[in-house]
Design a protein around this motif. Structure first.
Motif, PDB file in Angstrom:
ATOM      1  N   SER A  69       0.798  -1.176   0.015  1.00  9.23           N
ATOM      2  CA  SER A  69      -0.044  -0.119   0.092  1.00  9.23           C
ATOM      3  C   SER A  69       0.796   1.498  -0.046  1.00  9.23           C
ATOM      4  O   SER A  69       1.833   1.346   0.778  1.00  9.23           O
ATOM      5  CB  SER A  69      -0.851   0.059   1.076  1.00  9.23           C
ATOM      6  N   SER A 106      -6.861   0.458  -2.357  1.00  8.19           N
ATOM      7  CA  SER A 106      -5.826  -0.136  -1.760  1.00  8.19           C
ATOM      8  C   SER A 106      -5.813  -0.300  -0.301  1.00  8.19           C
ATOM      9  O   SER A 106      -5.061  -1.240  -0.032  1.00  8.19           O
ATOM     10  CB  SER A 106      -4.621   0.548  -2.416  1.00  8.19           C
ATOM     11  N   GLU A 112      -3.437  -1.897  -6.147  1.00  2.00           N
ATOM     12  CA  GLU A 112      -3.551  -0.649  -6.548  1.00  2.00           C
ATOM     13  C   GLU A 112      -4.587  -0.528  -7.781  1.00  2.00           C
ATOM     14  O   GLU A 112      -5.215   0.441  -7.859  1.00  2.00           O
ATOM     15  CB  GLU A 112      -2.228  -0.019  -7.184  1.00  2.00           C
ATOM     16  N   GLU A 578      -8.184   7.392  -8.251  1.00  2.00           N
ATOM     17  CA  GLU A 578      -8.988   6.371  -7.533  1.00  2.00           C
ATOM     18  C   GLU A 578     -10.664   6.777  -8.262  1.00  2.00           C
ATOM     19  O   GLU A 578     -11.242   5.699  -8.442  1.00  2.00           O
ATOM     20  CB  GLU A 578      -9.294   6.835  -5.965  1.00  2.00           C
TER      21      GLU A 578
END
Length: 626
Positions: A69, A106, A112, A578
């Motif tokens: 992460s 994530s 990811e 995102e």
């Protein structure tokens, strides 16, 4: 009085506080050096002092394997959640979890490229009975199939799972043998077979394929039916046998009561074959439109005449009427028009072009045999008038307005950076430019500026964006696609009606109101000839098209150096990345869900009832000029 200090009885001269501090510091430093350099040499050789102690002070160590992460690289590595079934489509992958409102996927998926999506909402089943075994002409079956497709689309868009039952389900019911020994009229026998097929499936709704939902997604009745829990066997006032809802136990009890009725042959339908106490009657059903024979004759006599003259052709006319009413209902729901999000107007014209074309198609007046007509459940609707179409706006921000539909195009941060740097005369897209000159999360910051202001970080903006995209309210009031992919081909299922595909029609069909405005207004503006010099807008559009094409090609195959640039952009724009991945995964999951359901349903009802034919026709030219 000040304290008089002395040593060996002799008074000391006064000393300022600063000098006392210096003196004490010097003594402390001297003591430390003395301990460090003299104490080890004073300890005699011999056994170690460590044997006289039973405890050790452990020295903390960093884990050998760090978490992947990017948000917490020092966290210990953990197994990623298991891959769920049907959770990938192309490059998009997702993990459905109740923690889907986490700002960054994530943190839960430990991947990811794996988006965190809300769990799929269970779609309650709604059943329609269709006997495909009857001998009918080809044109008749095609007309009935078109009606079934319209029925399935309309209920699917409202959050239900439309399933077509056939005599196979009725014969699979143990009670079917009792029906065979009874002497009843063919129409009543078909009606009871319909109930036997429903009882074989269990709790749910039994619907006629000419009954359609026409109203807002938030309507209380539709919200109640979507819950899938029916405490009483219910029918709906003034809809006859159009719709029933009930549990398995109540359905079974009603079927047994009908089969045991000694005066069954005197009944006209299933409702009269059982006692009035069997059903609870729901009076509030204004969101349901039933196009039964009586309604069509009373309200749409022209269509009724068509059906009487030529059954298959008349049925196609009726289907065209119902589709136009579905479209009109949608336009009435979003009376303020359509907002096509355009947060960076200086270089995103080409990227939002598919969204703009979709908006233009949605504001068109639907083709209808009765343009001025309204659905039977809403006689006071506002029919579409070409001289007053819905308005299309291009705001840079998202506005949470219930009667405004939003179409958003989410670009990848690389696409945004590429267009921004090239159109701002930057020679090359490099990591120093990204870090020093590009803004962080420009797309998401812009569209949420009106909702959250300017002093908010990326995490709360991502949470708000996810709610706008994937909540039940958001899915019924907006559509979000990605800039690098074409518009989905199955949007008819998303909206619940056939979207007009005539690219040359701008909603300028004849209005139902007589007068000089009946004919469409023809634009008198001059068009550029091939020899005329291109305008600044055309030059910018041409450059945008080239840049968008480069961004799409870059996303398919990348060299190691290019991969570093892309990773740097994604790391610099975590919130925009995102949002892009979330919108892509959510749209792909919707498509996978529907295709999986279609694949399962293809096994039943002869494999053809309610199946689309030529569904991809007419969509390719959406993107000819992009």
């Amino acid at each position: 009085m000040p304290v008089q200090r002395s040593i060996l009885g002799k008074p000391l001269p006064p000393m300022p506080p600063k000098r006392i501090a210096v003196l004490l510091s010097t003594i402390a430093v001297f003591a430390i050096f003395t301990l460090v350099f003299t104490l080890p040499n004073s300890i005699p050789a011999g056994p170690s002092l460590g044997r006289f102690t039973d405890h050790k002070i452990p020295i903390p160590k960093l884990p050998k394997t760090l978490s992947p992460s990017i948000l917490n690289p020092f966290r210990q590595a953990a197994h990623a959640p298991p891959v769920q079934k049907n959770s990938t489509s192309g490059e998009a992958s997702w993990y459905s979890n109740w923690n889907w409102m986490s700002p960054f996927s994530s943190s839960v998926t430990l991947d990811e490229n794996r988006s965190l999506l809300p769990p799929l909402i269970d779609r309650p089943p709604i059943y329609a009975y269709y006997d495909y075994t009857l001998q009918k002409g080809k044109s008749h079956k095609e007309a009935e199939n078109a009606v079934l497709v319209t029925w399935r689309r309309a209920w699917w868009a409202q959050g239900f799972k439309p399933i077509i039952l056939s005599p196979a389900e009725a014969m699979n019911n143990p009670l079917y043998a009792e029906l065979q020994v009874l002497e009843v009229e063919p129409l009543l026998k078909t009606e009871i077979s319909r109930w036997l097929a429903w009882e074989n499936m269990g709790t749910g709704m039994l619907c006629h394929y000419l009954l359609l939902p026409m109203g807002s997604h938030e309507d209380p009745l539709l919200a109640f039916l979507r819950r899938g829990e029916y405490p009483r066997l219910t029918r709906f006032d003034r809809l006859g046998s159009g719709l029933f809802a009930g549990s398995k136990a109540d359905i079974t009890a009603a079927v047994k009561e009908a089969l045991s009725n000694k005066a069954l042959n005197e009944s006209t339908d299933f409702i009269t074959a059982v006692s009035p106490e069997t059903f609870e009657i729901e009076p509030k059903n204004g969101v349901l439109a039933y196009y039964d024979t009586r309604t069509v004759k009373e309200k749409y006599s022209k269509v009724a005449d068509e059906i009487e003259a030529d059954g298959p052709r008349g049925l196609m006319v009726l289907n065209k009427l119902t589709v136009s009413h579905l479209h009109t209902t949608w336009q009435n729901t979003f009376s303020k028009g359509i907002a096509v999000i355009k947060p960076q107007p200086e270089h995103m014209t080409t990227a939002i072009l598919p969204a703009r074309k979709l908006a233009e198609f949605l504001i068109q007046c639907p083709s209808s045999p009765l343009p001025s007509s309204c659905p039977p459940n809403n006689p006071k609707c506002n029919p579409c008038i070409s001289s007053h179409p819905l308005q299309i706006t291009y705001p840079s921000v998202y506005r949470n307005t219930s009667d405004l539909y939003t179409i958003g195009t989410v670009p990848h941060p690389f696409t945004t950076a590429l267009m921004s740097s090239s159109l701002n005369s930057e020679s090359e897209l490099t990591i120093p430019w990204i870090r020093r000159k590009s803004k962080r999360d420009p797309w998401l910051t812009t569209i949420t500026a009106e909702l959250l202001g300017t002093g908010v970080s990326g995490a709360p903006r991502v949470v708000k964006f996810k709610d706008v995209v994937a909540s039940q309210y958001g899915t019924s009031h907006s559509l979000w696609t990605t800039a690098e992919r074409d518009m989905p081909e199955d949007l008819d299922w998303y909206f619940g009606f056939t979207i007009p595909r005539n690219a040359t029609d701008k909603g300028e069909s004849e209005t139902p109101v007589p007068g000089p405005e009946r004919k469409p207004q023809v634009s008198s503006g001059p068009r550029n000839s091939p020899e005329s010099a291109p305008t600044d807008e055309e030059v910018a559009m041409t450059k945008e098209k080239s840049l968008l094409k480069s961004a799409v090609e870059f996303g398919k195959a990348r060299k190691p150096d290019e991969e570093k640039v892309r990773k740097a952009i994604e790391a610099w724009n975590l919130a925009d990345t995102e949002a892009w991945r979330f919108a892509r995964a959510f749209l792909e999951r919707n498509r996978v869900e529907r295709l999986k359901w279609e694949e399962e349903e293809r096994k039943y009802a002869g494999g053809k009832a309610g199946a689309e034919r030529g569904k991809n026709e007419g969509w390719g030219r959406w993107f000819d000029d992009r």
